[in-house]
Design a protein around this motif. Structure first.
Motif, PDB file in Angstrom:
ATOM      1  N   LEU A 307       0.832  -1.198   0.000  1.00 40.10           N
ATOM      2  CA  LEU A 307       0.000   0.000   0.000  1.00 40.10           C
ATOM      3  C   LEU A 307       0.868   1.250   0.000  1.00 40.10           C
ATOM      4  N   ASP A 308       0.301   2.321  -0.532  1.00 44.58           N
ATOM      5  CA  ASP A 308       1.019   3.600  -0.604  1.00 44.58           C
ATOM      6  C   ASP A 308       0.189   4.641   0.137  1.00 44.58           C
ATOM      7  N   ARG A 309       0.709   5.136   1.263  1.00 46.19           N
ATOM      8  CA  ARG A 309      -0.053   6.084   2.067  1.00 46.19           C
ATOM      9  C   ARG A 309      -0.331   7.364   1.319  1.00 46.19           C
ATOM     10  N   GLU A 310       0.583   7.751   0.431  1.00 50.37           N
ATOM     11  CA  GLU A 310       0.389   8.997  -0.312  1.00 50.37           C
ATOM     12  C   GLU A 310      -0.732   8.870  -1.343  1.00 50.37           C
ATOM     13  N   VAL A 311      -1.078   7.646  -1.729  1.00 53.85           N
ATOM     14  CA  VAL A 311      -2.229   7.421  -2.616  1.00 53.85           C
ATOM     15  C   VAL A 311      -3.504   7.321  -1.796  1.00 53.85           C
ATOM     16  N   LYS A 312      -3.473   6.544  -0.711  1.00 53.21           N
ATOM     17  CA  LYS A 312      -4.635   6.387   0.171  1.00 53.21           C
ATOM     18  C   LYS A 312      -4.115   5.990   1.539  1.00 53.21           C
ATOM     19  N   ASP A 313      -4.540   6.747   2.547  1.00 58.17           N
ATOM     20  CA  ASP A 313      -3.970   6.528   3.880  1.00 58.17           C
ATOM     21  C   ASP A 313      -4.854   5.684   4.792  1.00 58.17           C
ATOM     22  N   ALA A 314      -6.081   5.347   4.358  1.00 59.76           N
ATOM     23  CA  ALA A 314      -6.967   4.537   5.203  1.00 59.76           C
ATOM     24  C   ALA A 314      -7.973   3.806   4.328  1.00 59.76           C
ATOM     25  N   TYR A 315      -8.377   2.630   4.777  1.00 51.82           N
ATOM     26  CA  TYR A 315      -9.374   1.822   4.088  1.00 51.82           C
ATOM     27  C   TYR A 315     -10.415   1.370   5.107  1.00 51.82           C
ATOM     28  N   SER A 316     -11.642   1.260   4.642  1.00 49.01           N
ATOM     29  CA  SER A 316     -12.714   0.725   5.468  1.00 49.01           C
ATOM     30  C   SER A 316     -13.610  -0.114   4.574  1.00 49.01           C
ATOM     31  N   PHE A 317     -13.845  -1.363   4.970  1.00 48.14           N
ATOM     32  CA  PHE A 317     -14.668  -2.253   4.146  1.00 48.14           C
ATOM     33  C   PHE A 317     -15.384  -3.239   5.058  1.00 48.14           C
ATOM     34  N   TYR A 318     -16.323  -3.966   4.475  1.00 48.35           N
ATOM     35  CA  TYR A 318     -17.125  -4.934   5.224  1.00 48.35           C
ATOM     36  C   TYR A 318     -16.645  -6.357   4.940  1.00 48.35           C
ATOM     37  N   VAL A 319     -16.819  -7.225   5.937  1.00 49.11           N
ATOM     38  CA  VAL A 319     -16.703  -8.671   5.735  1.00 49.11           C
ATOM     39  C   VAL A 319     -18.043  -9.290   6.129  1.00 49.11           C
ATOM     40  N   LEU A 320     -18.608 -10.090   5.219  1.00 47.21           N
ATOM     41  CA  LEU A 320     -19.879 -10.747   5.458  1.00 47.21           C
ATOM     42  C   LEU A 320     -19.652 -12.224   5.720  1.00 47.21           C
ATOM     43  N   ALA A 321     -20.462 -12.792   6.605  1.00 47.00           N
ATOM     44  CA  ALA A 321     -20.514 -14.245   6.801  1.00 47.00           C
ATOM     45  C   ALA A 321     -21.801 -14.739   6.171  1.00 47.00           C
ATOM     46  N   LYS A 322     -21.677 -15.752   5.295  1.00 44.81           N
ATOM     47  CA  LYS A 322     -22.848 -16.255   4.576  1.00 44.81           C
ATOM     48  C   LYS A 322     -23.019 -17.742   4.831  1.00 44.81           C
ATOM     49  N   ASP A 323     -24.265 -18.177   4.737  1.00 50.36           N
ATOM     50  CA  ASP A 323     -24.570 -19.597   4.824  1.00 50.36           C
ATOM     51  C   ASP A 323     -24.036 -20.277   3.572  1.00 50.36           C
ATOM     52  N   LYS A 324     -23.258 -21.326   3.761  1.00 52.43           N
ATOM     53  CA  LYS A 324     -22.610 -21.980   2.622  1.00 52.43           C
ATOM     54  C   LYS A 324     -23.629 -22.601   1.675  1.00 52.43           C
ATOM     55  N   ASP A 325     -24.772 -23.033   2.202  1.00 46.19           N
ATOM     56  CA  ASP A 325     -25.750 -23.733   1.373  1.00 46.19           C
ATOM     57  C   ASP A 325     -26.784 -22.776   0.774  1.00 46.19           C
TER      58      ASP A 325
END
Length: 847
Positions: A307-325
């Motif tokens: 990662l390059d801080r001068e391009v982007k200094d922070a990220y925020s995203f989601y992680v989902l848990a899903k039913d496999k079936d």
């Protein structure tokens, strides 16, 4: 003696049985359905019958005079030798033996076989004489806090010794109560078919390991699918421990930029409460961008590239848990926050290719010349971006070197000697070295030596008179040009003129912009004029230089000018105090509910009348005198969630000027719609094989919590006997055939669906179930209806019609050809005839 006693018991037993049998036989042995010749036969006998059960009477044909019965009689099945009736002399038990295979032979008077052997099969019919039994009296299970409602966390199982192909062994599970019941609502639910136990929506919300409560669930199972009053019940307890929720957002992840570690590189991990979940990364930021992150099926989150801080200094995203079936979310998404930490990977940069300053040739030692600026892309206010300045070269070095000084930490340049002489050196070039803790950069600075500022600006005229302007003059309009001159060196700070309004404009309604080439000033409108606020401006304008004047020279009245601006009134439209009104209201609000009051005023003091525009659904009304807005009709969020109308304020004058404001009505949902079918039919392949099921696709236009809950039930005896609903307490439900002997046709199955809202809404929908022949691809095969095909008579009629049309067309063509030939022949005759003969030819002869 004992032998004689036993023989007597047997004799009396047979005598009694024969007596009873004789009474039964005498009541109708001529019935053709219970008597007949020797042949292969199959009979059914209900289990549990006591005494003698008559089955069938064989009729004998010579040379057969008697019968012999062999096989699995088990001492219970006999043939009465007087009239050759087959009977059972004691009760049968389906659970012990459900089929008896026997053989019967016809014998002559000598006991020799003359017919047979014939196969006799006796099927024992089951009755509901066994209660279901749980596999254990107590079950122990654990559930995680905030587990998804409807997701099973344990199962209970029970069995029934009765015939599994009959309702006698069809089991239905239920929960009668759980202990304790702290919220006076069910926290657990059970699938009545599979015995799967899960949390309800309330359980997903309230269960908390911090409470230290172990719950005991009282589970009951009934046979006969729980539909009969005569069904047998059985009970068991499930002891449930509440465990900590593992589905939590991890701490903030800090990553050094430009990492040289191998990628993908593990940075954190998430974990669903139960095994078997699959994980996905979803965008959170808007607009979405490609994320340099991934998650594997163990919940481990990786960064995929440096990662390059001068391009982007922070990220925020989601992680989902899903039913496999089922591919549905198990719970709310977790937020992963990543901060990119800075390293010193950027050199300082010069803000300008060449930075230019000016200094007068009589400047005293120590005077401020200017501040040199450089920057660093590394993180601000850290040691990585801390800059130091140093002059490493001066050109020319006349009359000496080191004539200028730069502040090491700020870049401020001051004069170090008073030996400046414009006639000797007109400009100096400096090399400024800018350094951080790792990198260094050279920048160019030019210092121009200018003449002393000993001349003041002089206006061409001191009074520019009066201007009359309407109050609606647009912003930025130039209303007056002014001019002053300066005799100092052109295009330097000593001759450049700056115009300022020193009096008469406290609110900065006007600004003056200078043309750097001509020093002409342009007076512009900076803020809207308002006759009602200020109708006359007496402006005092000063002309000055950026460079300070030499000692002894001062600005005087020659550098001052006056301008009078008179503002005239313009009829203006009403003005709203608030241009956007946002109101939240429930969709079942009563008619006449107050929403808001829109207030406008007219600058000239005229009266105002209010109206509404864009009220396409006629949901609202407004008081025309005071602007108060009310509901005028029932609202419906499902028709429109956000309802926007325009509020119009019109002055009551001949001009009728008006202005608008906006009302944005956000409708909040109430549960006023029952669930509905998204797809109103399913199909099964005929004949039925067993274990088929189809998903019932249901939705509800109302808003619900994160996990929506529906309950399902069949309506009517026919639907209950022929069909079964599985997972009846979940969002997804499945329909399957209960009766495996259903015919190939369309069935209309009524379903009652409840959304469990507040208040609950329930509706009955009809699901069309098609039983059809299927192709190899398991798709319905639709046969063409023979009535839709043309008959032989129809085919002949169609063919005759086609031939007739062709004949007509050919006849017309031949007729035209014939007439054409006759015309050509007459034309040739006319060409060969004399003039007198030609005169005798008529048009009819030619055509």
């Amino acid at each position: 003696m004992e032998v004689l006693t036993n023989m007597l018991k047997i004799y009396l037993h047979h005598f009694g049985c024969l007596l009873i049998l004789h009474l039964v036989i005498c009541q109708g042995t001529d019935d053709p359905h219970i008597s007949g010749p020797l042949e292969d036969k199959t009979f059914s006998v209900q289990e549990g019958r006591t005494g003698v059960t008559y089955i069938y009477r064989f009729t004998l044909q010579p040379p057969t005079v008697k019968l012999r019965l062999t096989g699995e009689t088990d001492g219970k099945i006999y043939i009465y030798p007087k009239d050759w009736s087959l009977y059972v002399n004691e009760s049968l038990d389906w659970e012990t033996k459900n089929v008896y295979n026997l053989q019967v032979e016809g014998l002559n008077e000598n006991g020799q076989k003359v017919k047979g052997p014939y196969s006799i099969t006796i099927n024992v019919i089951d009755v509901n004489d066994n209660p279901p039994q749980f596999s254990q009296r107590e079950y122990f299970a654990a559930v995680r806090q905030n587990s998804r409602a409807g997701k099973p966390f344990t199962y209970v199982t029970a069995t029934d010794r009765d015939d599994p192909t009959t309702p006698h062994a069809q089991l239905s599970y239920s929960i009668s109560k759980h202990f304790p019941d702290p919220y006076q609502t069910m926290l657990f639910q059970i699938n009545n078919v599979t015995g799967a136990i899960s949390t309800t929506a309330a359980g997903a919300k309230y269960l908390n390991p911090a409470d230290g409560i172990n719950y005991t669930i009282a589970v009951r199972v009934k046979d006969m699918a729980g539909q009969s009053e005569n069904s047998f019940p059985s009970d068991a307890d499930v002891i449930v421990t509440v465990l900590e929720n593992l589905w939590k957002s991890p701490p903030l992840v800090k990553l050094k930029e430009n990492s040289t570690e191998p990628h993908p590189m593990r940075i954190t991990q998430v974990q669903w409460n139960d095994p078997g979940a699959k994980y996905e990364i979803r965008q959170k930021e808007n607009p979405p961008t490609k994320l340099p992150f991934m998650v594997d099926q163990n919940g481990i989150v990786y960064v995929t590239e440096p990662l390059d801080r001068e391009v982007k200094d922070a990220y925020s995203f989601y992680v989902l848990a899903k039913d496999k079936d089922e591919d549905i979310s198990l719970s709310y998404p977790l937020t992963i926050n990543v901060t990119v930490e800075d390293i010193n990977d950027n050199p300082p940069t010069c803000d300008k290719t060449l930075t230019i300053f000016e200094v007068q040739d009589n400047e005293p030692v120590g005077n401020f010349i200017g501040t040199f600026h450089a920057s660093d892309r590394d993180q601000e206010n850290t040691l990585n971006s801390r800059l130091y300045y140093n002059i490493v070269d001066q050109s020319p070095k006349v009359p000496s070197d080191n004539m200028f000084r730069i502040e090491h930490g700020t870049g401020t340049i001051n004069l170090l000697t008073s030996a400046l002489n414009k006639e000797q050196v007109s400009n100096y070039s400096l090399k400024v070295e800018v350094t951080d803790s790792v990198f260094r950069t050279l920048c160019n600075v030019q210092i121009n030596v200018i003449d002393t500022n000993d001349q003041i600006p002089i206006f061409e005229k001191s009074d520019y008179g009066s201007l009359t302007l309407p109050e609606d003059v647009p912003l930025g309009t130039v209303i007056q040009a002014i001019q002053a001159t300066d005799a100092d060196e052109p295009f330097t700070g000593s001759s450049q003129i700056v115009y300022t309004i020193n009096k008469g404009d406290p609110n900065n309604t006007f600004i003056i912009v200078t043309d750097p080439k001509t020093n002409r000033g342009y007076v512009k409108i900076n803020k809207a004029l308002d006759f009602e606020t200020t109708n006359v401006y007496n402006l005092t304008i000063h002309a000055t230089n950026p460079e300070p004047l030499v000692t002894g020279v001062q600005y005087n009245l020659s550098s001052v000018a006056y301008l009078r601006v008179i503002v005239t009134n313009v009829e203006e439209a009403p003005v709203f105090l608030k241009t956007i009104h946002t109101v939240d209201i429930v969709e079942n609000a009563t008619i006449g509910s107050f929403l808001t009051t829109a207030t406008a005023f007219d600058p000239e003091g005229d009266s105002i009348r209010y109206t509404l525009q864009s009220d396409g659904r006629n949901w609202l009304r407004i008081d025309p005198l005071n602007g108060t807005i009310y509901t005028a009709a029932p609202l419906d969020r499902e028709a429109q969630r956000t309802y926007t109308v325009q509020i119009v304020a019109t002055e009551q004058t001949k001009a009728s000027r008006s202005s608008t404001a906006q009302l944005r009505l956000n409708l909040k949902d109430v549960n006023d719609n029952p669930p509905r079918l998204d797809k109103n039919f399913v199909f099964f392949c005929h004949p039925l094989q067993g274990n088929e099921k189809k998903k019932i696709e249901v939705s509800d236009p109302d808003e619900h919590s994160y996990v929506q809950r529906f309950t399902y039930s069949l309506v009517g005896a026919d639907a209950t006997q022929n069909w079964n609903i599985s997972k009846p307490d979940g969002l997804l439900a499945y329909i399957s055939p209960r009766n495996m002997k259903l015919e190939e046709k369309d069935y209309y199955v009524p379903l009652k669906i409840n959304d469990n809202g507040r208040p609950p809404m329930e509706g009955v929908v009809t699901l069309k179930v098609i039983l059809c022949k299927c192709t190899e691809a398991k798709k319905c095969f639709l046969e063409l209806d023979g009535s839709s095909l043309p008959t032989v008579g129809m085919a002949i009629g169609i063919l005759t019609g086609v031939l007739l049309v062709i004949g007509i067309i050919l006849g017309i063509v031949f007729l035209k050809l014939k007439r054409k030939k006759e015309y050509e022949l007459k034309a040739q005759t006319a060409n060969a005839a004399s003039p007198s003969e030609l005169r005798n030819l008529t048009n009819t002869d030619l055509y």
